[in-house]
Design an enzyme around this catalytic site. Structure first.
Site, PDB file in Angstrom:
ATOM      1  N   ALA A   1       0.840  -1.199   0.000  1.00 36.10           N
ATOM      2  CA  ALA A   1       0.000   0.000   0.000  1.00 36.10           C
ATOM      3  C   ALA A   1       0.871   1.243   0.000  1.00 36.10           C
ATOM      4  CB  ALA A   1      -0.904   0.001   1.227  1.00 36.10           C
TER       5      ALA A   1
ATOM      6  N   GLU B   1      -1.263 -11.776  -5.153  1.00 36.12           N
ATOM      7  CA  GLU B   1      -2.448 -11.553  -5.961  1.00 36.12           C
ATOM      8  C   GLU B   1      -2.589 -10.054  -6.180  1.00 36.12           C
ATOM      9  OE1 GLU B   1      -3.017 -13.218  -2.910  1.00 36.12           O
ATOM     10  OE2 GLU B   1      -3.285 -15.276  -3.596  1.00 36.12           O
TER      11      GLU B   1
ATOM     12  N   ASN C   1      -5.610  -3.393 -11.917  1.00 29.84           N
ATOM     13  CA  ASN C   1      -4.556  -2.552 -11.353  1.00 29.84           C
ATOM     14  C   ASN C   1      -3.310  -2.588 -12.251  1.00 29.84           C
ATOM     15  OD1 ASN C   1      -2.758  -1.119  -9.778  1.00 29.84           O
ATOM     16  ND2 ASN C   1      -3.335  -2.130  -7.868  1.00 29.84           N
TER      17      ASN C   1
ATOM     18  N   TYR D   1       5.152  -5.056 -10.819  1.00 25.97           N
ATOM     19  CA  TYR D   1       5.530  -6.427 -10.490  1.00 25.97           C
ATOM     20  C   TYR D   1       6.259  -7.093 -11.652  1.00 25.97           C
ATOM     21  CZ  TYR D   1       2.323  -5.774  -6.546  1.00 25.97           C
ATOM     22  OH  TYR D   1       1.702  -5.311  -5.423  1.00 25.97           O
TER      23      TYR D   1
END
Length: 150
Positions: free
Chosen positions: A74, A107, A112, A119
């Site tokens: 986050a 996950e 997104n 990633y």
């Protein structure tokens, strides 16, 4: 671009700020009690990104034997697009290598795109889909994994 974030091990004193960050980032945030309990587990490893004493972001994983499972990443909306999430993930990858983990997996919401791109840049590959994994709103999750050995 501004100051570089200070990446430090998450402490119990971060719990309240972590709960506030959860509420700013997620439709189903963890409660303060859930966060406090999570930070007490020996298998939980969390890192904080601080800017001027403010928790700008955090990332964490749970380790089971020689496997790493990213729980949450986050970054507060005010601090996004400053590579804070990337720096936090790099620290999780570094720790995973230090711990000789076989892989690190996570996950991510199918929509997104920014996170998926980050990633992928860090070496995570698409391994599958978890249909209807998320709610509020309902959405599939992409399962992404970075192999660390072999």
């Amino acid at each position: 671009m501004g100051a570089e974030p200070l990446i430090t091990k998450m402490r119990a004193g971060h719990a309240r700020a972590m709960a506030d960050l959860e509420s700013a980032c997620f439709s189903m945030p963890w409660t303060l009690a859930q966060i406090e309990a999570e930070l007490q587990h020996g298998y939980a490893h969390y890192w904080a990104a601080e800017l001027d004493g403010v928790l700008a972001g955090y990332a964490g994983m749970n380790v089971v034997l020689d496997e790493g499972y990213v729980t949450n990443v986050a970054v507060h909306p005010v601090y996004r697009r400053r590579h804070i999430g990337e720096k936090l993930m790099e620290r999780l990858i570094e720790q995973s290598l230090e711990m000789s983990l076989v892989f690190l997996t996570l996950e991510v919401r199918k929509s997104n795109e920014a996170a998926i791109g980050m990633y992928a840049k860090l070496g995570f590959e698409l391994w599958g889909t978890r249909p209807n994994y998320y709610s509020r709103p309902a959405e599939d999750a992409l399962l992404m994994t970075k192999e660390l050995r072999g």
